[in-house]
Design a protein around this motif. Structure first.
Motif, PDB file in Angstrom:
ATOM      1  N   UNK A  37      40.752 -32.561  18.042  1.00  0.00           N
ATOM      2  CA  UNK A  37      40.713 -33.383  19.258  1.00  0.00           C
ATOM      3  C   UNK A  37      41.358 -32.704  20.456  1.00  0.00           C
ATOM      4  N   UNK A  38      41.218 -31.385  20.550  1.00  0.00           N
ATOM      5  CA  UNK A  38      41.625 -30.670  21.755  1.00  0.00           C
ATOM      6  C   UNK A  38      40.600 -30.899  22.859  1.00  0.00           C
ATOM      7  N   UNK A  39      39.359 -31.138  22.454  1.00  0.00           N
ATOM      8  CA  UNK A  39      38.286 -31.435  23.401  1.00  0.00           C
ATOM      9  C   UNK A  39      37.406 -32.537  22.819  1.00  0.00           C
ATOM     10  N   UNK A  40      36.709 -33.213  23.704  1.00  0.00           N
ATOM     11  CA  UNK A  40      35.661 -34.141  23.283  1.00  0.00           C
ATOM     12  C   UNK A  40      34.360 -33.675  23.919  1.00  0.00           C
ATOM     13  N   UNK A  51      45.802 -34.216  24.442  1.00  0.00           N
ATOM     14  CA  UNK A  51      46.407 -33.386  23.391  1.00  0.00           C
ATOM     15  C   UNK A  51      46.093 -31.919  23.640  1.00  0.00           C
ATOM     16  N   UNK A  52      44.850 -31.636  24.054  1.00  0.00           N
ATOM     17  CA  UNK A  52      44.454 -30.252  24.342  1.00  0.00           C
ATOM     18  C   UNK A  52      45.298 -29.635  25.445  1.00  0.00           C
ATOM     19  N   UNK A 137      53.698 -37.972  20.642  1.00  0.00           N
ATOM     20  CA  UNK A 137      52.348 -37.415  20.627  1.00  0.00           C
ATOM     21  C   UNK A 137      52.087 -36.791  19.268  1.00  0.00           C
ATOM     22  N   UNK A 138      51.129 -37.337  18.540  1.00  0.00           N
ATOM     23  CA  UNK A 138      50.727 -36.799  17.249  1.00  0.00           C
ATOM     24  C   UNK A 138      49.415 -36.054  17.359  1.00  0.00           C
ATOM     25  N   UNK A 139      48.899 -35.584  16.233  1.00  0.00           N
ATOM     26  CA  UNK A 139      47.665 -34.811  16.255  1.00  0.00           C
ATOM     27  C   UNK A 139      46.455 -35.655  16.630  1.00  0.00           C
TER      28      UNK A 139
END
Length: 300
Positions: A37-40, A51-52, A137-139
Motif C-alpha cells: 500500500x505504498x501506492x494505489x 504510508x508511501x 502508523x502501521x503497514x
C-alpha cells in the motif's frame, strides 16, 4: 503543471533507464509497492499513499547512503559479477553492511526519540484505562493505540477520530448486530462491533458461472492479496479466473470472455481458454542474467 503520474509502462521504462532491476524483477517490484500500500492504482496511474510518503521520507532521512538510484544500480552490477564468478558475495555484502550498519544504528536512536516527541494525541479515550489514545502508523495505515502500552494493549480504528464508524446494512451471522466497515491488509471488510466476527465484502459481477450455471462469479482474493474471480458456490464449484469476466462467450470454443489489460494499459476482451486459437499467446522475455552459452566445437 506537474509531471504525469507513473503507469506500469512508464515506471518500467524509468527502471530500465536507471539500470535498476531486471526484466524478471519488474513484475515483483510493481506487485510489492501495491501489496504494501505504498501506492494505489487509479485507472492506469499509480497514486502514492500516505504510508508511501512516510516510508519514503524516513528511508531518505536515515538511509541516504543506500536509498538512492546510483547505489541500487551499482548493486545490480555487483550481483551480475557474483553470478558470473567475478566477485564473491561475502565481499559485496560486507562492503554493503559497513555503510548500512552505521545508518541503522543512528536511525534506531534518533527514530525512537522522535517517535515519543512527535506522537499525535487524539480526543478518543481508551475505555480500558482512561488515557487519550495516540495516532500510530502501521503497514495498513493509521490506527489508534493506548499510550500506556504494554500495560494496556487496546487499539482502535483511526476512523473513530472523525466520529462513529460507518455502519453497513449487513447483519452479523453470529449475533445479528449490524456490522461496521474496517480497513485490513486486503482492503475494506466488515466487522461486528459486538462479537468481533469478520466478514468479507462480496463484489458480485452478476455473471452466471459458466461451469455450474447456478452461482455467480464474484471477486475474491488469494492469501497473497491477488485478485481473482470465482464461483459463489465454492467449494461445490471450483470455477476460477484471474481476469475479470464479461457476459460474452467465444464464438470459436464457447468459453467465457475476460478483460485483459496490456502493459500500456490498453483493455481488450479475449477468450479465457488459453488453448483457444483466438487467445493471446504468452511472450517470453529473457533476462540479462541468462546463463551464457559456451561456444561449440565447430565455432571454436
Amino acid at each position: 503543471s506537474p509531471p504525469p503520474r507513473y503507469t506500469e509502462a512508464s515506471l518500467i521504462k524509468v527502471l530500465e533507464e536507471k539500470g535498476i532491476g531486471r526484466p524478471s524483477t519488474y513484475a515483483p517490484i510493481l506487485d510489492t509497492i501495491q501489496k504494501r500500500r505504498y501506492v494505489t492504482k487509479e485507472g492506469k496511474q499509480f497514486v502514492p499513499t500516505e504510508i508511501g510518503f512516510k516510508v519514503t521520507d524516513l528511508l531518505k532521512k536515515y538511509f541516504d547512503g543506500v536509498i538512492n538510484v546510483d547505489f541500487t544500480a551499482n548493486l545490480e552490477n555487483w550481483l551480475d559479477k557474483i553470478a558470473d564468478g567475478h566477485a564473491t558475495y561475502t565481499k559485496v555484502i560486507t562492503d554493503f553492511y559497513k555503510v548500512f550498519s552505521d545508518e541503522l544504528n543512528a536511525a534506531n536512536v534518533e527514530a525512537s526519540k522522535n517517535k515519543k516527541e512527535e506522537a499525535e494525541v487524539s480526543d478518543v479515550v481508551c475505555e480500558k484505562c482512561g488515557a487519550k489514545m495516540i495516532v500510530k502508523l502501521g503497514r495498513y495505515g493509521k490506527y489508534l493505540a493506548c499510550p500506556n502500552y504494554p500495560d494496556c494493549k487496546n487499539i482502535k480504528p483511526y476512523s473513530l477520530v472523525n466520529g462513529p464508524e460507518e455502519v453497513s446494512d449487513v447483519h452479523c451471522d453470529k449475533c445479528g448486530t449490524l456490522m461496521v466497515y474496517r480497513m485490513g491488509p486486503y482492503g475494506r471488510y466488515l466487522k461486528c462491533p459486538n462479537c468481533n466476527a469478520n466478514k468479507a465484502i462480496v463484489i458480485d459481477t452478476s455473471i452466471v458461472c459458466p461451469k455450474c450455471h447456478e452461482g455467480h462469479m464474484i471477486q475474491r482474493r488469494t492469501k497473497r492479496g491477488r485478485t481473482f474471480y470465482g464461483c459463489s458456490r465454492y467449494p461445490a464449484c471450483d470455477m476460477a479466473l484471474w481476469n475479470e469476466p464479461v457476459d460474452q462467450f467465444c464464438k470459436v470454443c464457447g468459453s467465457i470472455m475476460v478483460k485483459k489489460v496490456s502493459r500500456d494499459g490498453t483493455e481488450t476482451i479475449v477468450c479465457s481458454n488459453p488453448e483457444c486459437p483466438t487467445a493471446p499467446k504468452k511472450s517470453t522475455t529473457k533476462g540479462r542474467r541468462a546463463t551464457k552459452k559456451t561456444a561449440s566445437k565447430d565455432e571454436t
